[in-house]
Design a protein around this motif. Structure first.
Motif, PDB file in Angstrom:
ATOM      1  N   LEU A 163     101.066  54.758  84.716  1.00  0.00           N
ATOM      2  CA  LEU A 163     100.028  54.080  83.934  1.00  0.00           C
ATOM      3  C   LEU A 163      98.679  54.049  84.650  1.00  0.00           C
ATOM      4  CD1 LEU A 163      99.245  52.579  81.370  1.00  0.00           C
ATOM      5  CD2 LEU A 163     100.038  50.462  82.472  1.00  0.00           C
ATOM      6  N   GLU A 164      98.645  53.700  85.896  1.00  0.00           N
ATOM      7  CA  GLU A 164      97.368  53.625  86.625  1.00  0.00           C
ATOM      8  C   GLU A 164      96.762  55.013  86.823  1.00  0.00           C
ATOM      9  OE1 GLU A 164      95.486  50.895  87.129  1.00  0.00           O
ATOM     10  OE2 GLU A 164      97.087  50.105  85.867  1.00  0.00           O
ATOM     11  N   GLU A 165      97.587  56.004  87.044  1.00  0.00           N
ATOM     12  CA  GLU A 165      97.108  57.387  87.132  1.00  0.00           C
ATOM     13  C   GLU A 165      96.465  57.797  85.803  1.00  0.00           C
ATOM     14  OE1 GLU A 165      98.903  61.885  87.819  1.00  0.00           O
ATOM     15  OE2 GLU A 165     100.247  60.159  88.002  1.00  0.00           O
ATOM     16  N   ALA A 166      97.079  57.381  84.690  1.00  0.00           N
ATOM     17  CA  ALA A 166      96.534  57.687  83.368  1.00  0.00           C
ATOM     18  C   ALA A 166      95.198  56.998  83.151  1.00  0.00           C
ATOM     19  CB  ALA A 166      97.529  57.275  82.283  1.00  0.00           C
ATOM     20  N   ARG A 167      95.092  55.746  83.576  1.00  0.00           N
ATOM     21  CA  ARG A 167      93.819  55.029  83.443  1.00  0.00           C
ATOM     22  C   ARG A 167      92.714  55.787  84.172  1.00  0.00           C
ATOM     23  NH1 ARG A 167      90.900  52.421  86.707  1.00  0.00           N
ATOM     24  NH2 ARG A 167      92.539  52.183  88.275  1.00  0.00           N
ATOM     25  N   ILE A 168      92.992  56.254  85.362  1.00  0.00           N
ATOM     26  CA  ILE A 168      92.006  57.001  86.147  1.00  0.00           C
ATOM     27  C   ILE A 168      91.656  58.317  85.453  1.00  0.00           C
ATOM     28  CG2 ILE A 168      91.666  58.236  88.328  1.00  0.00           C
ATOM     29  CD1 ILE A 168      93.394  55.932  89.607  1.00  0.00           C
ATOM     30  N   PHE A 169      92.662  59.042  84.950  1.00  0.00           N
ATOM     31  CA  PHE A 169      92.397  60.302  84.252  1.00  0.00           C
ATOM     32  C   PHE A 169      91.479  60.079  83.055  1.00  0.00           C
ATOM     33  CE2 PHE A 169      93.448  63.393  80.907  1.00  0.00           C
ATOM     34  CZ  PHE A 169      93.230  64.584  81.580  1.00  0.00           C
ATOM     35  N   TYR A 170      91.791  59.092  82.227  1.00  0.00           N
ATOM     36  CA  TYR A 170      91.018  58.886  81.003  1.00  0.00           C
ATOM     37  C   TYR A 170      89.645  58.278  81.247  1.00  0.00           C
ATOM     38  CZ  TYR A 170      94.503  60.776  78.019  1.00  0.00           C
ATOM     39  OH  TYR A 170      95.336  61.665  77.414  1.00  0.00           O
ATOM     40  N   THR A 171      89.448  57.553  82.346  1.00  0.00           N
ATOM     41  CA  THR A 171      88.117  57.030  82.636  1.00  0.00           C
ATOM     42  C   THR A 171      87.302  57.994  83.497  1.00  0.00           C
ATOM     43  OG1 THR A 171      88.975  55.738  84.504  1.00  0.00           O
ATOM     44  CG2 THR A 171      88.740  54.599  82.390  1.00  0.00           C
ATOM     45  N   ASP A 172      87.886  58.501  84.575  1.00  0.00           N
ATOM     46  CA  ASP A 172      87.114  59.300  85.531  1.00  0.00           C
ATOM     47  C   ASP A 172      86.985  60.776  85.150  1.00  0.00           C
ATOM     48  OD1 ASP A 172      86.999  56.928  86.872  1.00  0.00           O
ATOM     49  OD2 ASP A 172      88.223  57.559  88.575  1.00  0.00           O
ATOM     50  N   ILE A 173      88.009  61.374  84.551  1.00  0.00           N
ATOM     51  CA  ILE A 173      87.946  62.800  84.202  1.00  0.00           C
ATOM     52  C   ILE A 173      87.486  62.996  82.768  1.00  0.00           C
ATOM     53  CG2 ILE A 173      89.301  64.910  83.909  1.00  0.00           C
ATOM     54  CD1 ILE A 173      90.884  64.045  86.402  1.00  0.00           C
ATOM     55  N   ILE A 174      88.126  62.310  81.822  1.00  0.00           N
ATOM     56  CA  ILE A 174      87.728  62.445  80.412  1.00  0.00           C
ATOM     57  C   ILE A 174      86.437  61.681  80.136  1.00  0.00           C
ATOM     58  CG2 ILE A 174      88.472  62.041  78.015  1.00  0.00           C
ATOM     59  CD1 ILE A 174      89.980  64.282  79.435  1.00  0.00           C
ATOM     60  N   GLY A 175      86.182  60.593  80.852  1.00  0.00           N
ATOM     61  CA  GLY A 175      84.929  59.859  80.722  1.00  0.00           C
ATOM     62  C   GLY A 175      84.919  58.796  79.633  1.00  0.00           C
ATOM     63  N   LEU A 176      86.074  58.233  79.303  1.00  0.00           N
ATOM     64  CA  LEU A 176      86.128  57.214  78.259  1.00  0.00           C
ATOM     65  C   LEU A 176      85.778  55.833  78.805  1.00  0.00           C
ATOM     66  CD1 LEU A 176      89.382  58.222  76.345  1.00  0.00           C
ATOM     67  CD2 LEU A 176      87.042  59.026  76.020  1.00  0.00           C
ATOM     68  N   GLN A 177      85.254  54.999  77.931  1.00  0.00           N
ATOM     69  CA  GLN A 177      84.891  53.630  78.281  1.00  0.00           C
ATOM     70  C   GLN A 177      86.064  52.708  77.950  1.00  0.00           C
ATOM     71  OE1 GLN A 177      82.084  51.961  75.579  1.00  0.00           O
ATOM     72  NE2 GLN A 177      81.843  50.084  76.732  1.00  0.00           N
TER      73      GLN A 177
ATOM     74  N   ILE B 122      98.616  57.036  72.585  1.00  0.00           N
ATOM     75  CA  ILE B 122      99.360  57.995  73.391  1.00  0.00           C
ATOM     76  C   ILE B 122     100.176  57.209  74.404  1.00  0.00           C
ATOM     77  CG2 ILE B 122      97.706  59.867  73.056  1.00  0.00           C
ATOM     78  CD1 ILE B 122      96.710  59.310  75.881  1.00  0.00           C
ATOM     79  N   VAL B 123     101.189  57.847  74.953  1.00  0.00           N
ATOM     80  CA  VAL B 123     102.065  57.158  75.898  1.00  0.00           C
ATOM     81  C   VAL B 123     102.199  57.940  77.197  1.00  0.00           C
ATOM     82  CG1 VAL B 123     103.372  55.997  74.085  1.00  0.00           C
ATOM     83  CG2 VAL B 123     104.138  58.213  74.913  1.00  0.00           C
ATOM     84  N   VAL B 124     102.489  57.186  78.241  1.00  0.00           N
ATOM     85  CA  VAL B 124     102.770  57.744  79.566  1.00  0.00           C
ATOM     86  C   VAL B 124     103.991  57.017  80.116  1.00  0.00           C
ATOM     87  CG1 VAL B 124     100.346  58.311  79.986  1.00  0.00           C
ATOM     88  CG2 VAL B 124     101.259  56.144  80.827  1.00  0.00           C
ATOM     89  N   LEU B 125     104.614  57.599  81.102  1.00  0.00           N
ATOM     90  CA  LEU B 125     105.708  56.913  81.777  1.00  0.00           C
ATOM     91  C   LEU B 125     105.160  55.669  82.470  1.00  0.00           C
ATOM     92  CD1 LEU B 125     107.499  60.026  83.295  1.00  0.00           C
ATOM     93  CD2 LEU B 125     108.338  58.566  81.430  1.00  0.00           C
ATOM     94  N   PRO B 126     105.911  54.575  82.503  1.00  0.00           N
ATOM     95  CA  PRO B 126     105.399  53.330  83.088  1.00  0.00           C
ATOM     96  C   PRO B 126     104.865  53.489  84.510  1.00  0.00           C
ATOM     97  CG  PRO B 126     107.451  52.907  81.951  1.00  0.00           C
ATOM     98  CD  PRO B 126     107.254  54.404  81.938  1.00  0.00           C
ATOM     99  N   GLU B 127     105.533  54.287  85.321  1.00  0.00           N
ATOM    100  CA  GLU B 127     105.104  54.428  86.712  1.00  0.00           C
ATOM    101  C   GLU B 127     103.821  55.261  86.864  1.00  0.00           C
ATOM    102  OE1 GLU B 127     108.434  57.473  86.007  1.00  0.00           O
ATOM    103  OE2 GLU B 127     108.067  55.374  85.480  1.00  0.00           O
TER     104      GLU B 127
END
Length: 118
Positions: free
Chosen positions: A19-33, A12-17
């Protein structure tokens, strides 16, 4: 003929600016490792989802389309409640006999379907 063995990864892709918000969403909210990614992939993150991988990278323009990734879960109702508590946007899917399902839009415009086999 191609004999597929299993799904290996989804990207999946996100806008470059964002990226860190996406990392937090996928680790902290979705719970991925998070897992290690090759060095050639300079921008992005890789995650484990059960026995497959999710690859997160960046793109400049991202129109919303019907393309999506789908994941089977053990309790689709609980998944919906969890995402609702984080104010995630939902899309209802047409009924398919034998499946309970819905889609959500992550904060970066990616559509993801969750389903439970009945």
């Amino acid at each position: 003929m191609i004999n597929f063995k299993r799904a290996d990864h989804f990207q999946i892709v996100v806008l470059p600016e964002r990226l860190e918000e996406a990392r937090i969403f996928y680790t902290d909210i979705i719970g991925l490792q998070r897992i290690e990614r090759p060095k050639f992939n300079s921008k992005g993150y890789w995650f484990n989802i059960a026995n497959i991988q999710l690859h997160l990278s960046t793109e400049e323009a991202m129109p919303r389309t019907s393309r999506h990734n789908a994941f089977e879960v053990t309790d689709v109702a609980a998944a919906r409640l969890h995402l609702q508590s984080h104010h995630v946007e939902f899309l209802e899917e047409p009924v398919i006999p034998g499946r309970e399902r819905f889609s959500f839009i992550d904060p970066f415009g990616n559509r993801i379907e969750l389903l439970e086999m009945l």
